[in-house]
Write a protein that holds these residues in place. Structure first.
Motif, PDB file in Angstrom:
ATOM      1  N   ARG A   1       0.896  -1.157   0.000  1.00 49.34           N
ATOM      2  CA  ARG A   1       0.000   0.000   0.000  1.00 49.34           C
ATOM      3  C   ARG A   1       0.936   1.208   0.000  1.00 49.34           C
ATOM      4  O   ARG A   1       1.705   1.413   0.931  1.00 49.34           O
ATOM      5  CB  ARG A   1      -0.877   0.021   1.249  1.00 49.34           C
ATOM      6  CG  ARG A   1      -1.715   1.308   1.349  1.00 49.34           C
ATOM      7  CD  ARG A   1      -2.488   1.396   2.650  1.00 49.34           C
ATOM      8  NE  ARG A   1      -1.631   1.714   3.781  1.00 49.34           N
ATOM      9  CZ  ARG A   1      -1.443   2.940   4.268  1.00 49.34           C
ATOM     10  NH1 ARG A   1      -2.041   3.979   3.694  1.00 49.34           N
ATOM     11  NH2 ARG A   1      -0.660   3.131   5.297  1.00 49.34           N
TER      12      ARG A   1
ATOM     13  N   CYS B   1      -7.186   3.697   0.064  1.00 45.61           N
ATOM     14  CA  CYS B   1      -7.460   4.203   1.408  1.00 45.61           C
ATOM     15  C   CYS B   1      -7.319   5.708   1.409  1.00 45.61           C
ATOM     16  O   CYS B   1      -6.799   6.309   0.483  1.00 45.61           O
ATOM     17  CB  CYS B   1      -6.442   3.625   2.392  1.00 45.61           C
ATOM     18  SG  CYS B   1      -4.799   4.270   2.103  1.00 45.61           S
TER      19      CYS B   1
ATOM     20  N   ALA C   1     -14.456   8.266   2.870  1.00 50.14           N
ATOM     21  CA  ALA C   1     -13.963   7.646   4.115  1.00 50.14           C
ATOM     22  C   ALA C   1     -15.101   7.540   5.123  1.00 50.14           C
ATOM     23  O   ALA C   1     -15.266   6.519   5.788  1.00 50.14           O
ATOM     24  CB  ALA C   1     -12.817   8.472   4.684  1.00 50.14           C
TER      25      ALA C   1
ATOM     26  N   LEU D   1     -13.679   3.770   1.736  1.00 43.55           N
ATOM     27  CA  LEU D   1     -12.223   3.628   1.837  1.00 43.55           C
ATOM     28  C   LEU D   1     -11.856   3.634   3.307  1.00 43.55           C
ATOM     29  O   LEU D   1     -12.361   4.454   4.075  1.00 43.55           O
ATOM     30  CB  LEU D   1     -11.522   4.809   1.158  1.00 43.55           C
ATOM     31  CG  LEU D   1     -11.709   4.999  -0.336  1.00 43.55           C
ATOM     32  CD1 LEU D   1     -11.026   6.296  -0.763  1.00 43.55           C
ATOM     33  CD2 LEU D   1     -11.117   3.831  -1.096  1.00 43.55           C
ATOM     34  N   PRO D   2     -10.954   2.742   3.714  1.00 44.70           N
ATOM     35  CA  PRO D   2     -10.502   2.826   5.106  1.00 44.70           C
ATOM     36  C   PRO D   2      -9.688   4.100   5.312  1.00 44.70           C
ATOM     37  O   PRO D   2      -9.095   4.614   4.364  1.00 44.70           O
ATOM     38  CB  PRO D   2      -9.623   1.567   5.267  1.00 44.70           C
ATOM     39  CG  PRO D   2      -9.367   1.060   3.915  1.00 44.70           C
ATOM     40  CD  PRO D   2     -10.336   1.660   2.961  1.00 44.70           C
TER      41      PRO D   2
ATOM     42  N   PHE E   1      -7.531  -3.857   3.273  1.00 43.74           N
ATOM     43  CA  PHE E   1      -7.598  -2.956   2.114  1.00 43.74           C
ATOM     44  C   PHE E   1      -8.358  -3.564   0.953  1.00 43.74           C
ATOM     45  O   PHE E   1      -8.133  -3.232  -0.205  1.00 43.74           O
ATOM     46  CB  PHE E   1      -6.185  -2.509   1.732  1.00 43.74           C
ATOM     47  CG  PHE E   1      -5.533  -1.708   2.825  1.00 43.74           C
ATOM     48  CD1 PHE E   1      -4.525  -2.253   3.605  1.00 43.74           C
ATOM     49  CD2 PHE E   1      -5.973  -0.428   3.118  1.00 43.74           C
ATOM     50  CE1 PHE E   1      -3.953  -1.522   4.645  1.00 43.74           C
ATOM     51  CE2 PHE E   1      -5.417   0.304   4.158  1.00 43.74           C
ATOM     52  CZ  PHE E   1      -4.402  -0.242   4.922  1.00 43.74           C
TER      53      PHE E   1
END
Lengths: 501, 403, 448
Positions: C132, C164, C276, C281-282, C405
């Motif tokens: 990531r 993310c 978010a 999205l984390p 993810f």
């Protein structure tokens, strides 16, 4: 509805008239240029050639036998000289006062407000024989403004103008203070913001029309259908409904140039420093339907992406040095790459530029390119034909042919030789530079005594020398040694002490 | 042939490793420029071992090219270990040699070699007034000074002007003089250091200190004409000072190094008989003095002027890099300023060789001399041509066949 | 156990990036035979074979038929390629260090395949086949990160362009040295941005509803007006005539209608934060000190769908219970003390991973956001040495990052349909004495 801003209307009119409508002030004087060799760049060289120039254009070109000399023509040239078309500079950011704007997105800027006609750069252009120059905003921007094509003669911008409002500068190379990610973010935002603006404008117009219709219905009036005063957006990839409802004059000055860019009005010069910038630039151009009108300005190691550039069919302007040096981060070994060679091998069409201060002259650049392995014709094309085409002036400049503008250089020898000088420059039929009368060139070549100084006279010299004398002991030694010499020296009344050998 | 070579070798005072050449090469070129004679069209040069065996007309060769010149001699390469290449505890260290301060592993040597320079004079940096002894060495070969050395103790290095005093601050009353606080701090003090050194040598003063005695031994050799003195003198004033010093102490051989404004004093140059090393030609004519807010002017025809006046001179590249910076490029620029081709060629080959006394081995293509040759793709010094091959001591260090 | 699995491609992988082209993936099929095949930590197959074709695992089982022309690799232990969940591998360094990023800045824009090839080569040699990548290591709002497979070539292999959101609170390296009030207010600033994103999204939803209503109303009204037009026209003409005769001014009837709702101005930063907030999205937040962690947990509780991930978490152990309940994973960087500039609040305690894991927190192990991914295996081994369970450590660099993810259909485990990222060791992967013999990255044998 906004009142149509006058300036943008006038400018639109000006633009539509702009093509080819800015000639250099002409007299009726005919001009004949004679040279031992004419390098036409449009076929074989002509030995003992003659060029007839009338009204700023070449009306005849050939051997002296083929072209007659009119009795009323001014004659320029000689058998030792070599005639060559004026060089074309495809892109430069010099000749301006502070070429970079602080604002990220400034498409409304026009370079005519920044060009400095007395800048040394334009003087040097004459010395090096650059007769057509595309001046653009500096590369330290996200979206810069519009540039223009100029000639290096004239005391005002108007006199210098060849084509106003030509080209728009963009940059995928990060502006100072930005990283690559934030640069792309800003670029993306420039176009997204434009879209938002246009959509809002269209929607507002539609709403107003809808309201007017309903109001009329309510009031029992007949309403005439409003004619669409604008034009639909002419872009292959942008889908925007209803722009024809907006008269073009109503577009805010901050956004109108971007719309014109999307419609192919301007050539987009995208500045790249890195192969990643090239990636981004091509992606951007494809996304917004600009590929056909894109020119990349390359620096540093952009040559690594040569295949991508060739694939996209986009021409390039080379800034930065012709030989790129990089150090392997692990072994520390230096690697040199001859950039024009790589580009040519991968099939990229490129022009050389004079950005590197050590090798300004296009003739020298082309010679170095040949020295690096490029073939002579490609090197010469890179300073004549290719930049002319990039500027859309392929039919006007870049070679010596009948009908083209009479931008002619007379070299004292082969243009690619280190010993050859530009002796005369003719721009659109007017002789504008003669090296014999160029005082700065004379100074550079021969040197000049600084003001308020004079070389010391013999008397001064001796005085100085005496003051610097050492102790008596040495003096005695000197006299002893030079006893024989002294007599000889006395004979020459100028020299005094025992001189050096 | 070999006897001549052997006797040449025997006459050198410094022990050298003998090298093996690559074998025998025959080079055929459209024009051979021997420098010691007229150019030979359709010429051939034959190499035997490390020496040139024959020069003449006609015939085929293993290596083909458009032109052959002798390997170039650059009297200012500046490939050293920076300020560690000169001893700065004293401003006058004539006894010390730069040999220990050379970085033979630097890849700069390779770059210089590929630009055609086969012989170079390495000098101590100009931080001292009298910085020590320079050496003449080949720019290629084994990374051993003994293998590359052509002449140790080739020149004594001096410097006049603002550079030598630039690192010094005026001495303070509170502490004794040291590395940071000492004289000279001015141009005239620099001249004084020179004077004192030579004066003390003539008087024999201070010879009880062994270091000083060693310094003076070197200075005596300079005064006797056994060792040339190379003085860096950029400004017109420095050129004058250097020449006055020469005449005052009757130093037989003086070379003015980086003599930007020597062209302003033709009478002095002729009268004094100094030789001049010109720095690279900058695009706008100006050489900045790195320490004071001053710059000196070098016109493009400086070399042509010196040539016309009969002043011996050499061109140099000073380790610059970039387009138009190599020694060959300087020769091209000198021609642009009006210097004839033959003079430009000599100014990068035989003339600098003569200045440092190595003309018996390098500087021209003659039978018995070192096989240091540069092969060109076109007319030498033109930007449209480039160096395609280099032989050094008979070894093919840059192969034209792979280019 | 699992003998003779058949080919089965999952469909949940639609949101992932395109499969690398067959050419990139290698024309040649690869068959890997190992004494221990670790499908995922805790699930192993003895003497199994993994068959990879065109960059993907097509089958795993015992005694599989190996197609002709396939490259056969044999080894002791095979496991899935490692995923570094906290890295800037392959990013242009100016972007990795950019402290001026906003929530809308995208890491994928800074992915530079042209330079620093040796970094990626080293990462592959260390077994890290995916990472990531995140820009803005020192930025409070680090923008959108991406999930990328490690590749030496000039075309990046992207798993997820948007993997993310990220930010940081209270970090003291690189110039920022906020005092305790500043640090706490950094949390508030982050929460403020989240709330702005929430309001943005709500405004968008409201706008759509309002617009629908308004359109409906207007359509009805228009129909009505059209019906009444003839009458209105007649009335008007009559009034006009009247006014003319009586020399009175004719006034039009005033028409009123509800204003059309204006749309919210598109804002990429708010849009990113909204994603978010919605849990799309984390949100990875680097935070170390207890006071900031407490405030962060407290203030993010109202955001029900927010998927918070804590990076660093030096003093997160005291909050273990809450982290477990709210399912907040923690990415640790257990580098030995003394490596780099050790900030007292970024103590990189190697025992932290074990302690958190024992408390039930889901632990991931990353390389701290730098470009040096090759040592990931040794960081995990170090954590094991300080108390982390072996399987959990292996999961911390394979299945856990993939799950957190949203890429577990593609990477992180050995299963049919997954990318052909396989590591072959001559011993246990987390044993520092075992050598990594082969690395297969999307079907290409890149290290041998």
């Amino acid at each position: 509805m906004n009142a149509i801003p006058m300036r943008s209307l006038v400018r639109t009119l000006l633009c539509s008239v702009a093509l080819g409508a800015f000639p250099l002030a002409q007299s009726d004087q005919k001009l004949i240029i004679e040279a031992g060799r004419i390098m036409t760049q449009a076929g074989p060289d002509i030995e003992n050639g003659r060029i007839l120039i009338e009204g700023g254009r070449i009306t005849a070109i050939g051997t002296q036998a083929e072209v007659e000399k009119p009795w009323d023509a001014l004659v320029l040239g000689g058998p030792k000289l070599v005639a060559f078309p004026g060089f074309v500079e495809a892109h430069t950011s010099q000749g301006m006062d502070r070429p970079n704007e602080n604002i990220d997105v400034a498409p409304f800027l026009d370079i005519r407000d920044s060009i400095d006609p007395v800048a040394y750069f334009f003087e040097d252009c004459l010395r090096y024989g650059v007769t057509t120059i595309n001046v653009q905003q500096g590369g330290n921007c996200v979206v810069g403004g519009r540039g223009m094509i100029v000639r290096p003669v004239g005391m005002t911008v108007e006199e210098m103008t060849v084509r106003p409002l030509f080209g728009m500068k963009l940059s995928t190379r990060p502006k100072s203070g930005k990283s690559r990610a934030t640069q792309m973010q800003a670029l993306r935002f420039a176009f997204d913001d434009l879209r938002t603006y246009l959509e809002d404008l269209v929607e507002k117009e539609k709403d107003e029309q809808g309201y007017a219709k309903r109001e009329a219905l309510f009031q029992g009036r007949d309403l005439e259908a409003e004619k669409a005063e604008g034009r639909a957006l002419a872009n292959a990839t942008w889908k925007l409904e209803g722009l024809e409802l907006i008269p073009r004059g109503a577009l805010d000055e901050r956004y109108a140039p971007l719309v014109e860019l999307l419609e192919g009005r301007y050539t987009a010069f995208i500045h790249c420093n890195d192969p990643l910038d090239v990636d981004h630039a091509l992606e951007l151009a494809r996304k917004h339907g600009l590929l056909a009108k894109t020119v990349l300005v390359l620096e540093d190691d952009c040559w690594k992406a040569a295949e991508l550039i060739a694939e996209a069919g986009v021409p390039a302007v080379l800034e930065g040095s012709l030989t790129h040096v990089e150090r392997d981060p692990i072994t520390g070994v230096e690697k040199e790459t001859f950039v024009p060679g790589v580009l040519h091998a991968k099939g990229v069409r490129f022009a050389l530029s004079s950005e590197d201060p050590n090798t300004r002259a296009p003739a020298y650049q082309a010679a170095l390119a040949v020295g690096g392995g490029l073939d002579r014709q490609t090197a010469l094309d890179a300073v004549t034909k290719v930049p002319a085409e990039i500027l859309g002036l392929g039919n006007e400049v870049g070679s010596l042919e009948k009908g083209k503008l009479a931008n002619v250089l007379l070299f004292s020898g082969d243009p690619l030789s280190i010993t050859a000088w530009v002796e005369h420059v003719v721009i659109e039929g007017k002789p504008v530079y003669e090296r014999a009368k160029d005082l700065r060139n004379k100074h550079l070549l021969e040197g000049v005594q600084p003001p308020n100084t004079a070389p010391p006279s013999k008397a001064d010299e001796e005085k100085e020398f005496e003051q610097g004398e050492h102790s008596d002991a040495d003096k005695k030694d000197a006299e002893k040694d030079d006893k024989g010499n002294e007599k000889k020296d006395d004979a020459k009344d100028e020299k005094k002490e025992g001189g050096g050998r | 042939m070999w006897i001549l070579a052997a006797s040449l070798l025997a006459s050198l005072p410094i022990p050298r490793l003998t090298l093996d050449g690559d074998g025998d090469w025959t080079i055929h070129a459209k024009v051979v420029y021997p420098v010691s004679g007229k150019p030979i069209e359709d010429g051939v040069v034959r190499v035997d071992g490390t020496k040139i065996a024959a020069v003449g007309k006609g015939g085929g060769g293993d290596l083909e090219c458009a032109a052959v010149t002798p390997g170039f001699v650059d009297l200012a390469v500046q490939i050293d270990t920076g300020n560690a290449s000169v001893e700065q505890t004293s401003e006058s260290v004539a006894r010390l040699s730069v040999a220990g301060g050379l970085d033979l592993f630097s890849d700069e040597w390779r770059r210089v070699l590929e630009s055609g320079v086969t012989t170079a004079l390495a000098l101590p940096a100009d931080f001292d007034v009298i910085g020590g002894l320079g050496v003449v060495l080949k720019t290629g070969g084994p990374t051993l000074l003994a293998a590359r050395l052509v002449k140790g103790d080739a020149v004594l290095r001096g410097a006049i002007g603002s550079q030598p005093s630039s690192g010094n601050n005026a001495p303070r009353f509170v502490e004794p003089q040291n590395f940071y606080y000492r004289r000279p701090t001015t141009r005239m003090a620099v001249e004084w250091v020179f004077r004192k050194a030579f004066y003390d040598t003539l008087q024999g003063e201070g010879a009880d200190d062994p270091e000083e005695a060693a310094n003076q031994a070197v200075l005596r050799r300079v005064l006797a004409g056994e060792l040339p003195l190379s003085i860096q003198a950029k400004a017109t004033q420095d050129v004058r000072t250097a020449i006055y010093l020469k005449e005052e102490f009757k130093i037989p051989y003086v070379i003015l190094d980086y003599a930007v404004e020597a062209w302003r004093e033709p009478e002095l140059l002729k009268r004094s008989g100094v030789a001049v090393v010109l720095p690279p030609f900058p695009p706008d004519g100006r050489h900045d003095d790195g320490f004071v807010n001053d710059s000196y002017f070098l016109p493009l025809d400086a070399a042509a002027q010196l040539h016309e006046q009969g002043v011996p001179f050499a061109l140099s590249a000073h380790g610059q890099r970039g387009a138009g910076a190599s020694l060959a490029d300087q020769a091209g620029l000198a021609q642009r300023g009006g210097l004839p081709f033959e003079a430009a060629l000599a100014a990068v080959t035989l003339d600098p060789a003569r200045m440092v006394g190595v003309q018996a081995r390098v500087g021209s293509i003659e039978v018995g001399k070192d096989a240091d040759l540069v092969l060109w793709s076109g007319t030498p010094f033109e930007p449209t041509a480039h160096v395609i091959g280099v032989l050094l001591d008979g070894k093919l260090v840059l192969d034209p066949r792979s280019r | 156990m699992l003998a003779g699995l058949f080919l089965s491609l999952p469909t949940a992988a639609d949101h992932l990036g395109p499969v690398p082209s067959p050419l990139l993936a290698g024309e040649q099929a690869v068959a890997i035979r190992a004494e221990r095949v670790i499908l995922r930590p805790g699930e192993e197959l003895e003497n199994g074979t993994i068959l990879i074709e065109r960059g993907r695992i097509v089958a795993i089982g015992k005694d599989l038929a190996v197609p002709e022309g396939a490259r056969v690799i044999e080894g002791a232990v095979a496991c899935a390629g490692f995923i570094d969940p906290w890295s800037s591998l392959g990013l242009d360094p100016s972007s990795a260090a950019d402290s001026n990023s906003t929530p809308g800045t995208r890491s994928i824009d800074a992915l530079d395949p042209w330079h620093r090839v040796h970094e990626r080569q080293e990462a592959l040699r260390g077994g890290v086949t995916a990472a990531r990548i995140q820009l803005g290591r020192t930025s409070p709002f680090a923008g959108i990160g991406a999930l990328v497979q490690t590749d030496e070539g000039s075309k990046p292999v992207v798993v997820l362009e948007d993997a993310c959101m990220a930010g940081s609170v209270g970090i003291t390296r690189s110039g920022r040295s906020p005092d305790v009030f500043d640090r706490v207010s950094e949390v508030d600033r982050l929460i403020g941005a989240l709330e702005k994103g929430k309001r943005y999204r709500e405004a968008q939803i409201d706008f759509r509803k309002e617009l629908e209503k308004w359109l409906k109303a207007i359509t009805e009204k228009t129909t009505e007006l059209e019906k009444d037009f003839k009458k209105a026209k007649k009335d008007r003409e009559k009034e006009e005539k009247d006014a003319k005769e009586k020399a009175k001014e004719f006034k039009e009837k005033k028409y009123k209608e509800d204003k059309k709702p204006r749309r919210t101005r598109p804002d990429p930063d708010d849009e990113a934060m909204a994603r978010a907030v919605e849990g799309e999205l984390p949100l990875v937040v680097e935070v170390h000190r207890a006071s900031e962690i407490r405030r962060l947990l407290e203030k993010t509780e109202p955001f029900e769908r927010l998927r918070l991930v804590i990076a660093g978490g030096t003093e997160a152990l005291s909050f273990a219970k809450e982290l477990v309940v709210r399912k907040i994973p923690v990415i640790v960087y257990p580098t030995p003390l003394g490596v780099g500039r050790a900030d007292e609040y970024e103590a990189h305690d190697p025992a932290l991973a074990g302690e958190l894991a024992r408390a039930g927190v889901r632990v991931l192990i990353g390389s701290g956001g730098g470009a040096n991914a090759r040592e990931l295996r040794f960081l995990a081994a170090l954590a094991v040495g300080h108390g982390l369970d072996h399987d959990q450590a292996l999961a911390a660099i394979t299945t856990a990052p993939a799950q957190v993810f949203d890429a577990s259909a593609r990477i992180g485990a050995l299963a049919p349909g997954c990318s052909g990222d396989v590591l072959v060791f001559d011993g246990d992967p987390l044993d520092t004495r075992s050598g990594l013999r082969f690395v297969v990255a999307h079907g290409l044998v890149v290290v041998q």
